[in-house]
Scaffold this motif. Structure first.
Motif, PDB file in Angstrom:
ATOM      1  N   MET A   1     -36.706 -59.232  -3.593  1.00  0.00           N
ATOM      2  CA  MET A   1     -36.374 -59.792  -4.879  1.00  0.00           C
ATOM      3  C   MET A   1     -35.439 -58.837  -5.616  1.00  0.00           C
ATOM      4  SD  MET A   1     -39.933 -61.383  -6.219  1.00  0.00           S
ATOM      5  CE  MET A   1     -40.949 -60.064  -5.587  1.00  0.00           C
ATOM      6  N   VAL A   2     -34.660 -59.405  -6.454  1.00  0.00           N
ATOM      7  CA  VAL A   2     -33.798 -58.603  -7.311  1.00  0.00           C
ATOM      8  C   VAL A   2     -34.519 -58.457  -8.628  1.00  0.00           C
ATOM      9  CG1 VAL A   2     -31.547 -58.405  -8.369  1.00  0.00           C
ATOM     10  CG2 VAL A   2     -31.773 -59.541  -6.170  1.00  0.00           C
ATOM     11  N   GLU A   3     -34.678 -57.228  -9.063  1.00  0.00           N
ATOM     12  CA  GLU A   3     -35.419 -56.983 -10.288  1.00  0.00           C
ATOM     13  C   GLU A   3     -34.676 -57.576 -11.463  1.00  0.00           C
ATOM     14  OE1 GLU A   3     -37.152 -53.188 -12.695  1.00  0.00           O
ATOM     15  OE2 GLU A   3     -37.027 -53.110 -10.539  1.00  0.00           O
ATOM     16  N   ASN A   4     -35.461 -57.971 -12.454  1.00  0.00           N
ATOM     17  CA  ASN A   4     -34.849 -58.513 -13.654  1.00  0.00           C
ATOM     18  C   ASN A   4     -33.819 -57.532 -14.200  1.00  0.00           C
ATOM     19  OD1 ASN A   4     -37.151 -56.974 -13.937  1.00  0.00           O
ATOM     20  ND2 ASN A   4     -37.948 -58.089 -15.645  1.00  0.00           N
ATOM     21  N   GLU A   5     -32.727 -58.091 -14.668  1.00  0.00           N
ATOM     22  CA  GLU A   5     -31.631 -57.271 -15.157  1.00  0.00           C
ATOM     23  C   GLU A   5     -32.044 -56.440 -16.355  1.00  0.00           C
ATOM     24  OE1 GLU A   5     -29.675 -61.337 -14.450  1.00  0.00           O
ATOM     25  OE2 GLU A   5     -31.595 -60.631 -15.123  1.00  0.00           O
ATOM     26  N   PHE A   6     -31.304 -55.381 -16.533  1.00  0.00           N
ATOM     27  CA  PHE A   6     -31.424 -54.606 -17.756  1.00  0.00           C
ATOM     28  C   PHE A   6     -30.347 -55.133 -18.669  1.00  0.00           C
ATOM     29  CE2 PHE A   6     -33.475 -52.225 -14.595  1.00  0.00           C
ATOM     30  CZ  PHE A   6     -34.561 -51.685 -15.247  1.00  0.00           C
ATOM     31  N   VAL A   7     -30.690 -55.410 -19.892  1.00  0.00           N
ATOM     32  CA  VAL A   7     -29.763 -56.085 -20.777  1.00  0.00           C
ATOM     33  C   VAL A   7     -29.542 -55.286 -22.051  1.00  0.00           C
ATOM     34  CG1 VAL A   7     -30.349 -58.361 -19.902  1.00  0.00           C
ATOM     35  CG2 VAL A   7     -31.625 -57.448 -21.817  1.00  0.00           C
ATOM     36  N   ILE A   8     -28.394 -55.505 -22.606  1.00  0.00           N
ATOM     37  CA  ILE A   8     -28.066 -54.921 -23.887  1.00  0.00           C
ATOM     38  C   ILE A   8     -28.534 -55.915 -24.945  1.00  0.00           C
ATOM     39  CG2 ILE A   8     -26.230 -54.031 -25.360  1.00  0.00           C
ATOM     40  CD1 ILE A   8     -26.639 -52.489 -22.689  1.00  0.00           C
ATOM     41  N   CYS A   9     -29.400 -55.465 -25.832  1.00  0.00           N
ATOM     42  CA  CYS A   9     -29.969 -56.335 -26.863  1.00  0.00           C
ATOM     43  C   CYS A   9     -29.400 -55.969 -28.215  1.00  0.00           C
ATOM     44  CB  CYS A   9     -31.490 -56.184 -26.897  1.00  0.00           C
ATOM     45  SG  CYS A   9     -32.226 -56.564 -25.305  1.00  0.00           S
ATOM     46  N   LEU A  10     -29.255 -56.962 -29.053  1.00  0.00           N
ATOM     47  CA  LEU A  10     -28.628 -56.764 -30.353  1.00  0.00           C
ATOM     48  C   LEU A  10     -29.547 -57.224 -31.474  1.00  0.00           C
ATOM     49  CD1 LEU A  10     -25.263 -58.494 -29.433  1.00  0.00           C
ATOM     50  CD2 LEU A  10     -25.774 -56.073 -29.230  1.00  0.00           C
ATOM     51  N   HIS A  11     -29.440 -56.559 -32.596  1.00  0.00           N
ATOM     52  CA  HIS A  11     -30.108 -57.007 -33.813  1.00  0.00           C
ATOM     53  C   HIS A  11     -29.033 -57.018 -34.893  1.00  0.00           C
ATOM     54  CE1 HIS A  11     -33.612 -56.465 -36.889  1.00  0.00           C
ATOM     55  NE2 HIS A  11     -32.814 -57.459 -37.181  1.00  0.00           N
TER      56      HIS A  11
ATOM     57  N   VAL B   1     -32.889 -52.809 -22.437  1.00  0.00           N
ATOM     58  CA  VAL B   1     -34.219 -53.046 -21.863  1.00  0.00           C
ATOM     59  C   VAL B   1     -34.094 -54.069 -20.742  1.00  0.00           C
ATOM     60  CG1 VAL B   1     -35.467 -52.516 -23.998  1.00  0.00           C
ATOM     61  CG2 VAL B   1     -34.819 -54.871 -23.517  1.00  0.00           C
ATOM     62  N   ASP B   2     -35.199 -54.320 -20.020  1.00  0.00           N
ATOM     63  CA  ASP B   2     -35.108 -55.301 -18.946  1.00  0.00           C
ATOM     64  C   ASP B   2     -35.168 -56.724 -19.496  1.00  0.00           C
ATOM     65  OD1 ASP B   2     -37.861 -56.560 -18.531  1.00  0.00           O
ATOM     66  OD2 ASP B   2     -38.368 -54.431 -18.416  1.00  0.00           O
ATOM     67  N   LEU B   3     -34.665 -57.658 -18.705  1.00  0.00           N
ATOM     68  CA  LEU B   3     -34.496 -59.042 -19.151  1.00  0.00           C
ATOM     69  C   LEU B   3     -35.809 -59.706 -19.535  1.00  0.00           C
ATOM     70  CD1 LEU B   3     -32.648 -61.498 -19.599  1.00  0.00           C
ATOM     71  CD2 LEU B   3     -32.955 -62.041 -17.171  1.00  0.00           C
ATOM     72  N   SER B   4     -36.846 -59.543 -18.720  1.00  0.00           N
ATOM     73  CA  SER B   4     -38.099 -60.239 -19.032  1.00  0.00           C
ATOM     74  C   SER B   4     -38.680 -59.771 -20.355  1.00  0.00           C
ATOM     75  CB  SER B   4     -39.116 -60.085 -17.904  1.00  0.00           C
ATOM     76  OG  SER B   4     -39.461 -58.739 -17.720  1.00  0.00           O
ATOM     77  N   ASP B   5     -38.628 -58.460 -20.616  1.00  0.00           N
ATOM     78  CA  ASP B   5     -39.122 -57.956 -21.901  1.00  0.00           C
ATOM     79  C   ASP B   5     -38.258 -58.459 -23.053  1.00  0.00           C
ATOM     80  OD1 ASP B   5     -41.285 -56.592 -20.835  1.00  0.00           O
ATOM     81  OD2 ASP B   5     -40.210 -54.688 -20.680  1.00  0.00           O
ATOM     82  N   ALA B   6     -36.948 -58.475 -22.863  1.00  0.00           N
ATOM     83  CA  ALA B   6     -36.048 -58.952 -23.918  1.00  0.00           C
ATOM     84  C   ALA B   6     -36.303 -60.422 -24.231  1.00  0.00           C
ATOM     85  CB  ALA B   6     -34.597 -58.736 -23.501  1.00  0.00           C
ATOM     86  N   LYS B   7     -36.517 -61.223 -23.181  1.00  0.00           N
ATOM     87  CA  LYS B   7     -36.808 -62.648 -23.400  1.00  0.00           C
ATOM     88  C   LYS B   7     -38.142 -62.814 -24.114  1.00  0.00           C
ATOM     89  CE  LYS B   7     -34.248 -65.138 -19.890  1.00  0.00           C
ATOM     90  NZ  LYS B   7     -34.374 -66.077 -18.754  1.00  0.00           N
ATOM     91  N   ASP B   8     -39.157 -62.079 -23.665  1.00  0.00           N
ATOM     92  CA  ASP B   8     -40.479 -62.181 -24.289  1.00  0.00           C
ATOM     93  C   ASP B   8     -40.429 -61.812 -25.772  1.00  0.00           C
ATOM     94  OD1 ASP B   8     -41.565 -62.974 -21.882  1.00  0.00           O
ATOM     95  OD2 ASP B   8     -42.470 -61.031 -21.430  1.00  0.00           O
ATOM     96  N   ALA B   9     -39.536 -60.880 -26.132  1.00  0.00           N
ATOM     97  CA  ALA B   9     -39.429 -60.426 -27.516  1.00  0.00           C
ATOM     98  C   ALA B   9     -38.409 -61.235 -28.318  1.00  0.00           C
ATOM     99  CB  ALA B   9     -39.051 -58.947 -27.552  1.00  0.00           C
ATOM    100  N   ASN B  10     -37.798 -62.237 -27.685  1.00  0.00           N
ATOM    101  CA  ASN B  10     -36.780 -63.066 -28.339  1.00  0.00           C
ATOM    102  C   ASN B  10     -35.634 -62.243 -28.913  1.00  0.00           C
ATOM    103  OD1 ASN B  10     -37.965 -65.628 -27.843  1.00  0.00           O
ATOM    104  ND2 ASN B  10     -39.461 -65.187 -29.454  1.00  0.00           N
ATOM    105  N   LEU B  11     -35.213 -61.214 -28.187  1.00  0.00           N
ATOM    106  CA  LEU B  11     -34.080 -60.409 -28.632  1.00  0.00           C
ATOM    107  C   LEU B  11     -32.775 -61.129 -28.312  1.00  0.00           C
ATOM    108  CD1 LEU B  11     -35.199 -56.884 -27.363  1.00  0.00           C
ATOM    109  CD2 LEU B  11     -35.236 -57.722 -29.707  1.00  0.00           C
ATOM    110  N   SER B  12     -31.762 -60.909 -29.123  1.00  0.00           N
ATOM    111  CA  SER B  12     -30.429 -61.434 -28.831  1.00  0.00           C
ATOM    112  C   SER B  12     -29.838 -60.596 -27.709  1.00  0.00           C
ATOM    113  CB  SER B  12     -29.535 -61.340 -30.063  1.00  0.00           C
ATOM    114  OG  SER B  12     -30.068 -62.122 -31.110  1.00  0.00           O
ATOM    115  N   LEU B  13     -29.109 -61.245 -26.801  1.00  0.00           N
ATOM    116  CA  LEU B  13     -28.580 -60.561 -25.635  1.00  0.00           C
ATOM    117  C   LEU B  13     -27.058 -60.547 -25.677  1.00  0.00           C
ATOM    118  CD1 LEU B  13     -30.878 -62.257 -22.973  1.00  0.00           C
ATOM    119  CD2 LEU B  13     -31.307 -60.173 -24.284  1.00  0.00           C
ATOM    120  N   ALA B  14     -26.481 -59.474 -25.190  1.00  0.00           N
ATOM    121  CA  ALA B  14     -25.026 -59.319 -25.183  1.00  0.00           C
ATOM    122  C   ALA B  14     -24.456 -59.662 -23.813  1.00  0.00           C
ATOM    123  CB  ALA B  14     -24.659 -57.877 -25.545  1.00  0.00           C
ATOM    124  N   LEU B  15     -23.271 -60.249 -23.805  1.00  0.00           N
ATOM    125  CA  LEU B  15     -22.529 -60.426 -22.571  1.00  0.00           C
ATOM    126  C   LEU B  15     -21.913 -59.079 -22.220  1.00  0.00           C
ATOM    127  CD1 LEU B  15     -22.723 -63.364 -23.765  1.00  0.00           C
ATOM    128  CD2 LEU B  15     -20.625 -63.807 -22.517  1.00  0.00           C
TER     129      LEU B  15
END
Length: 199
Positions: A1-11, A79-93
């Motif tokens: 499996m490919v681990e969930n991505e690490f994402v740049i989150c914005l506030h 942070v990783d994608l699953s945590d960012a989604k769970d926290a409803n963080l905005s994500l950057a392209l």
């Protein structure tokens, strides 16, 4: 499996924003050192002398970084994608190796695995992989097992588990924010299961 991505989150809630970087303290270990090697020059340019802005904050783990992002107007963190989604963080392209700005998705992680150079021993890195759809800061998860097992029953159970992970498990992976392996890579991994022996 490919681990969930690490994402740049914005506030970002206001049009005029004071930028605050939220930096994980885990940089320099494992997958973080791979990612760091790709972004260090940009970091050094943005932060002369390699020092973040005085307003920067650090977090020891994803939970701390997410808390800092949520609680700091204008914060950008990683942070990783699953945590960012769970926290409803905005994500950057993020701009990938092909020069395309891509959003963090499971398909982007699978595309990164498809664009990675895979060695004969099936090691590879999905970070900064080739491909228009590849998300550039994706990491893979490994299962490492002894090729020569001592106990036949345990060897059979291990083979069955690995086969499940690489077949039916690939269908389940997206439900927990893990991307499926490309079919050709999963097939190569399944072929390696046969090399597990008892003796």
């Amino acid at each position: 499996m490919v681990e969930n991505e690490f994402v740049i989150c914005l506030h970002l809630h206001k049009l005029t924003v004071v930028l605050t970087a939220v930096i994980t303290l885990q940089v320099g270990h494992g997958k973080y050192s791979q990612i760091w090697s790709k972004v260090q020059d940009a970091f050094d340019t943005a932060f002369p002398g390699g020092k973040p802005l005085a307003s920067s904050q650090t977090g020891k783990d994803n939970a701390t970084v997410m808390s800092l992002i949520n609680g700091t107007e204008g914060a950008i963190g990683y942070v990783d994608l699953s945590d960012a989604k769970d926290a409803n963080l905005s994500l950057a392209l993020i701009k990938n190796k092909a020069g395309k700005f891509v959003e963090p998705t499971l398909d982007g992680a699978s595309a990164a695995a498809a664009g990675a150079t895979v060695k004969d021993d099936l090691t590879f890195s999905t970070i900064w992989a080739e491909g228009d759809a590849s998300y550039p800061i994706t990491a893979q998860t490994w299962i490492i097992a002894y090729q020569h097992q001592k106990d036949a029953a345990k060897a059979d159970a291990l083979k069955a588990f690995l086969n499940f992970v690489l077949t039916e498990g690939q269908k389940i992976a997206p439900t927990v924010n893990y991307a499926a392996l490309p079919a050709d890579l999963a097939a190569k991994a399944i072929a390696q299961i046969a090399s597990i022996t008892v003796g």
